[in-house]
Structures are given as structure tokens and as C-alpha cells.
Write an enzyme that holds these catalytic residues in place. Structure first.
Site, PDB file in Angstrom:
ATOM      1  N   GLN A  13      19.841  42.021   5.464  1.00  0.00           N
ATOM      2  CA  GLN A  13      21.123  41.616   4.874  1.00  0.00           C
ATOM      3  C   GLN A  13      22.294  42.042   5.769  1.00  0.00           C
ATOM      4  OE1 GLN A  13      22.364  43.601   1.285  1.00  0.00           O
ATOM      5  NE2 GLN A  13      23.828  42.011   0.750  1.00  0.00           N
ATOM      6  N   ILE A  36      10.733  43.354  12.455  1.00  0.00           N
ATOM      7  CA  ILE A  36       9.288  43.168  12.287  1.00  0.00           C
ATOM      8  C   ILE A  36       8.964  41.701  11.986  1.00  0.00           C
ATOM      9  CG2 ILE A  36       9.176  43.625   9.795  1.00  0.00           C
ATOM     10  CD1 ILE A  36       6.824  45.584  10.487  1.00  0.00           C
ATOM     11  N   ARG A  37      10.008  40.920  11.680  1.00  0.00           N
ATOM     12  CA  ARG A  37       9.838  39.493  11.358  1.00  0.00           C
ATOM     13  C   ARG A  37      10.991  38.712  11.979  1.00  0.00           C
ATOM     14  NH1 ARG A  37      13.592  38.318   6.737  1.00  0.00           N
ATOM     15  NH2 ARG A  37      14.618  40.292   6.338  1.00  0.00           N
ATOM     16  N   TYR A 143      14.172  56.994  -1.996  1.00  0.00           N
ATOM     17  CA  TYR A 143      15.154  56.424  -1.053  1.00  0.00           C
ATOM     18  C   TYR A 143      16.298  57.420  -0.823  1.00  0.00           C
ATOM     19  CZ  TYR A 143      18.796  53.074   0.493  1.00  0.00           C
ATOM     20  OH  TYR A 143      19.791  52.409   1.162  1.00  0.00           O
TER      21      TYR A 143
HETATM   22  N1  LIG Z   1      22.462  46.459   1.626  1.00  0.00           N
HETATM   23  C1  LIG Z   1      22.980  47.480   0.951  1.00  0.00           C
HETATM   24  O1  LIG Z   1      23.600  47.299  -0.108  1.00  0.00           O
HETATM   25  C2  LIG Z   1      22.837  48.885   1.508  1.00  0.00           C
HETATM   26  C3  LIG Z   1      23.489  49.932   0.833  1.00  0.00           C
HETATM   27  C4  LIG Z   1      23.348  51.218   1.325  1.00  0.00           C
HETATM   28  C5  LIG Z   1      22.629  51.453   2.485  1.00  0.00           C
HETATM   29  N2  LIG Z   1      21.992  50.415   3.126  1.00  0.00           N
HETATM   30  C6  LIG Z   1      21.216  50.717   4.335  1.00  0.00           C
HETATM   31  O2  LIG Z   1      21.545  49.843   5.402  1.00  0.00           O
HETATM   32  C7  LIG Z   1      20.373  49.563   6.174  1.00  0.00           C
HETATM   33  C8  LIG Z   1      20.135  48.065   6.248  1.00  0.00           C
HETATM   34  O3  LIG Z   1      20.033  47.575   4.940  1.00  0.00           O
HETATM   35  P1  LIG Z   1      19.825  46.026   4.598  1.00  0.00           P
HETATM   36  O4  LIG Z   1      20.448  45.804   3.288  1.00  0.00           O
HETATM   37  O5  LIG Z   1      20.202  45.167   5.731  1.00  0.00           O
HETATM   38  O6  LIG Z   1      18.243  46.025   4.398  1.00  0.00           O
HETATM   39  P2  LIG Z   1      17.244  44.776   4.437  1.00  0.00           P
HETATM   40  O7  LIG Z   1      16.044  45.160   3.654  1.00  0.00           O
HETATM   41  O8  LIG Z   1      17.958  43.527   4.087  1.00  0.00           O
HETATM   42  O9  LIG Z   1      16.882  44.711   5.984  1.00  0.00           O
HETATM   43  C9  LIG Z   1      16.040  45.633   6.598  1.00  0.00           C
HETATM   44  C10 LIG Z   1      15.360  44.933   7.735  1.00  0.00           C
HETATM   45  O10 LIG Z   1      14.436  45.879   8.340  1.00  0.00           O
HETATM   46  C11 LIG Z   1      13.269  45.168   8.675  1.00  0.00           C
HETATM   47  N3  LIG Z   1      12.128  46.081   8.760  1.00  0.00           N
HETATM   48  C12 LIG Z   1      11.395  46.594   7.752  1.00  0.00           C
HETATM   49  N4  LIG Z   1      10.420  47.361   8.228  1.00  0.00           N
HETATM   50  C13 LIG Z   1      10.523  47.336   9.587  1.00  0.00           C
HETATM   51  C14 LIG Z   1       9.796  47.921  10.636  1.00  0.00           C
HETATM   52  N5  LIG Z   1       8.722  48.701  10.395  1.00  0.00           N
HETATM   53  N6  LIG Z   1      10.202  47.700  11.899  1.00  0.00           N
HETATM   54  C15 LIG Z   1      11.267  46.913  12.162  1.00  0.00           C
HETATM   55  N7  LIG Z   1      11.992  46.318  11.199  1.00  0.00           N
HETATM   56  C16 LIG Z   1      11.620  46.527   9.920  1.00  0.00           C
HETATM   57  C17 LIG Z   1      13.077  44.131   7.589  1.00  0.00           C
HETATM   58  O11 LIG Z   1      12.270  43.052   8.017  1.00  0.00           O
HETATM   59  C18 LIG Z   1      14.525  43.728   7.307  1.00  0.00           C
HETATM   60  O12 LIG Z   1      14.894  42.583   8.055  1.00  0.00           O
HETATM   61  C19 LIG Z   1      19.231  50.359   5.520  1.00  0.00           C
HETATM   62  O13 LIG Z   1      19.109  51.609   6.132  1.00  0.00           O
HETATM   63  C20 LIG Z   1      19.730  50.552   4.109  1.00  0.00           C
HETATM   64  O14 LIG Z   1      19.160  51.682   3.535  1.00  0.00           O
HETATM   65  C21 LIG Z   1      22.091  49.136   2.652  1.00  0.00           C
END
Ligand SMILES: NC(=O)c1ccc[n+]([C@@H]2O[C@H](COP(=O)([O-])OP(=O)(O)OC[C@H]3O[C@@H](n4cnc5c(N)ncnc54)[C@H](O)[C@@H]3O)[C@@H](O)[C@H]2O)c1
Length: 316
Positions: A13, A36-37, A143
Site C-alpha cells: 500500500q 516478494i511478488r 505486530y
Molecule cells: N498501511 C498502514 O496503515 C500502516 C500503518 C502503520 C505502519 N505501517 C507500516 O508500513 C510498512 C508498509 O506497510 P504497507 O501498508 O505498505 O504494507 P503492505 O502489506 O501493503 O505491503 C507490504 C509489502 O511487503 C511485501 N512482503 C511481504 N513479505 C515479504 C518478504 N518476505 N520479502 C519482501 N517483501 C515482502 C508484500 O508483498 C507487500 O507488497 C510496514 O512496516 C507497516 O507495518 C503501515
């Protein structure tokens, strides 16, 4: 600016919008996306992309060496709701990825790291309103535990090895380009999709559940802003509180109704209610504002207008 940047988790995201924003600033070929994708067409076609499992430290090092990476944005993680289903896997992914990157910086392979934390570092014993930068942090989710441990490691690597790692505690992020990845605030994205597609929404959080939120454009601005700030201005080396807006489901409903008057909401809370109830309602981010000039732009009304306009144009 010829800085070589690697984004890990670039198809998620945040990563999918962050990658495009960084490519505009630093040049397409200088910003290497990895995940990873595979991601959406816009991301895949706009610059270099590598398939990478971040838990594979050897593969990670070889990509860093191949592109002579200087800065890493580590966005791969398992988010709050999904992590409660797979606690051990979440711990391994969230912790090992960070420790690998911190070690590469300690060894001089990379110069600067962005690693996101979350409001999930707070727990039920934290003051819930205007939550201070320094306060009780007793998270009850795996988490949140992983984010809190990560913050302590970031500060440790800065204090002991001068690793330039920078971090923000994101609130719930709302975007129209890419769907959220399994968090507790995901309803605040889905509600806009359903408002357009169905005219009604069944919410997995109850009425009155106020949570801190932010429009993605502001989150990207903060992420790039903290990374571009002078090193001396980054005084919190665990993670910065960051805030924009706070609202409950009925408030976003009222904002949507101004554009779609017939829109209705119903409530059927699930296991995510317990997670939401353990988090703050609003965040004091004065330190981020004074240390490196953070300022948000979007309130609930302007975000709602942007979400509905963009979603109508893309999903109809
Ligand atoms: N979106 C939110 O509201 C939010 C809020 C607080 C913190 N965060 C933090 O921001 C960061 C990004 O969040 P996001 O919302 O984009 O998450 P997301 O789940 O949308 O994206 C995470 C991405 O990481 C990839 N991934 C998963 N496992 C993997 C691996 N082993 N190797 C490589 N890639 C891998 C997934 O394919 C995915 O595209 C995270 O650390 C999350 O904890 C997000």
C-alpha cells in the site's frame, strides 16, 4: 540527485506510491523497487524491479551490492490483523528484516535507512488522547511488540554504531491507488470503495471507535521529508509520533454522505475491535513538527473528496 535507493516491500500500500514519488525526485533508474511478488503495471513499468524475499539475507546483500545501494526504505512487514493469525511468522519477518538492514548499515554497506513503526507500539495502558512522544508502551499485539522492539533496535544501532536510521509511527493510512495489506484501520479505505460500488458498508469496527488516520499523500510527504532532513535535526532515533486526523466510522460516513447522500453504514465488529480498542485515539506529534518541519495537508473533508474523485475515475 544520484542517490541509489532500494525499496523493500515496494508493491504494498505504501511502497507502490513511495516508489513513484522517489522516482520522480531521484530519477527512475536510481530507485530500485523490490518485493516478494510483482506489483501494479505503473510500478513495474516505471523503473528497475527485483523479486526479493527480504528474509533471504544473501539475496538481499547481492541486490545491495549489484546496484551500489546507499539508502534503503524497508516497507516489507506483516501488518496488525494478519500478524495476529501468524504470530511467529510475523515476528520473524518484521524483526529479521530490520536486523539485517541495520547490520548492513553498521558494516558500512549502506548509508541511511527508513523503517516504519506504527501507533501499534502503544497499548491499553497508554494515554489514549493526544498520546505523547514518550509515554507508556505496552502493546498487546504481536505486530505492536515487533514494532516496539524494532524501535529499540533502531535507537541502539544509532547510539552504538552511528547507524543513520529514521522512523515514523504511521497512523492508519488511507489511499486509493493500492489496497491496504491486512491492518486494523483497513475499513477506512474499504468504506470508500463500497460507498461507490454498493452505496452501503458493513464496518468491522463499532460506532465510536476513534483512531488516528492519515491520507497517503501526507504519509509519503512525511517519509521523504524525514529522510531528506539534516541528520542533526533527527533527534528521536527510536521513532517519531506522526498525526493528521482522527475519526470514528460514523464521522467518515458523514463526510461521504456529503457526496453520496444515500450512503449507509452498519456495524458488525470482529476480532479487530479488540486491537483498535488498545490503540490511541489521537497523537501528539509536536516533536516531528519542530525537529524536521512535518506538517500535514489533508483533513477528513479534503481527503474524502480526493478519495471519491480518484476512486470514481478508476473503479467507476
Ligand atoms: N498501511 C498502514 O496503515 C500502516 C500503518 C502503520 C505502519 N505501517 C507500516 O508500513 C510498512 C508498509 O506497510 P504497507 O501498508 O505498505 O504494507 P503492505 O502489506 O501493503 O505491503 C507490504 C509489502 O511487503 C511485501 N512482503 C511481504 N513479505 C515479504 C518478504 N518476505 N520479502 C519482501 N517483501 C515482502 C508484500 O508483498 C507487500 O507488497 C510496514 O512496516 C507497516 O507495518 C503501515
Amino acid at each position: 540527485m544520484n542517490t541509489k535507493i532500494l525499496i523493500i516491500g515496494a508493491c504494498g500500500q505504501i511502497g507502490s506510491e513511495l516508489t513513484l514519488a522517489l522516482r520522480t525526485i531521484y530519477g527512475d533508474s536510481n530507485v530500485i523497487a523490490s518485493d516478494i511478488r510483482e506489483g501494479n503495471d505503473e510500478l513495474m513499468n516505471s523503473g528497475p524491479f527485483e523479486i526479493l524475499d527480504v528474509t533471504d539475507k544473501i539475496a538481499l546483500e547481492s541486490i545491495i551490492r549489484k546496484y551500489q545501494i546507499e539508502e534503503v526504505y524497508l516497507m516489507a512487514a506483516m501488518l496488525s490483523a494478519t500478524a495476529e493469525k501468524f504470530p511467529e511468522k510475523a515476528w520473524q519477518l518484521n524483526m529479521n528484516s530490520l536486523l539485517s538492514i541495520l547490520d548492513f548499515a553498521k558494516d558500512g554497506l549502506i548509508k541511511k535507512i527508513f523503517w516504519p513503526s506504527s501507533i501499534a507500539v502503544f497499548g491499553p495502558t497508554t494515554p489514549r488522547e493526544n498520546t505523547p512522544q514518550q509515554t507508556v508502551t505496552e502493546p498487546t499485539t504481536v505486530y505492536g511488540i515487533s514494532k516496539l522492539a524494532g524501535e529499540r533496535w533502531c535507537e541502539y544501532y544509532f547510539n552504538n554504531y552511528d547507524v543513520d536510521v529514521r522512523s515514523i509511527r504511521y497512523p492508519g493510512l488511507i489511499s486509493w491507488k493500492t489496497n491496504p495489506g491486512g491492518g486494523t484501520t483497513d475499513y477506512a479505505v474499504d468504506i470508500y470503495h463500497q460507498a461507490i460500488q454498493k452505496g452501503s458498508y458493513e464496518c468491522f469496527l463499532s460506532e465510536g471507535t476513534i483512531l488516528p488516520m492519515m491520507y497517503m499523500d501526507d504519509a509519503i510527504k512525511a517519509t521523504i521529508g524525514i529522510m531528506q532532513a539534516d541528520k542533526a535535526n533527527i533527534k528521536e532515533r527510536s521513532s517519531y509520533n506522526l498525526a493528521a486526523i482522527s475519526f470514528a466510522p460514523e464521522e467518515v460516513t458523514a463526510a461521504i454522505k456529503k457526496h453520496i447522500p444515500e450512503f449507509t453504514i452498519s456495524y458488525d465488529p470482529d476480532f479487530r475491535q479488540k486491537i483498535a480498542d488498545s490503540w490511541p485515539q489521537s497523537i501528539d506529534d509536536a516533536k516531528a513538527r519542530s525537529d524536521w518541519g512535518w506538517k500535514h495537508e489533508f483533513d477528513l473533508a479534503s481527503m474524502t473528496k480526493a478519495m471519491l474523485t480518484n476512486l470514481k475515475a478508476t473503479i467507476g
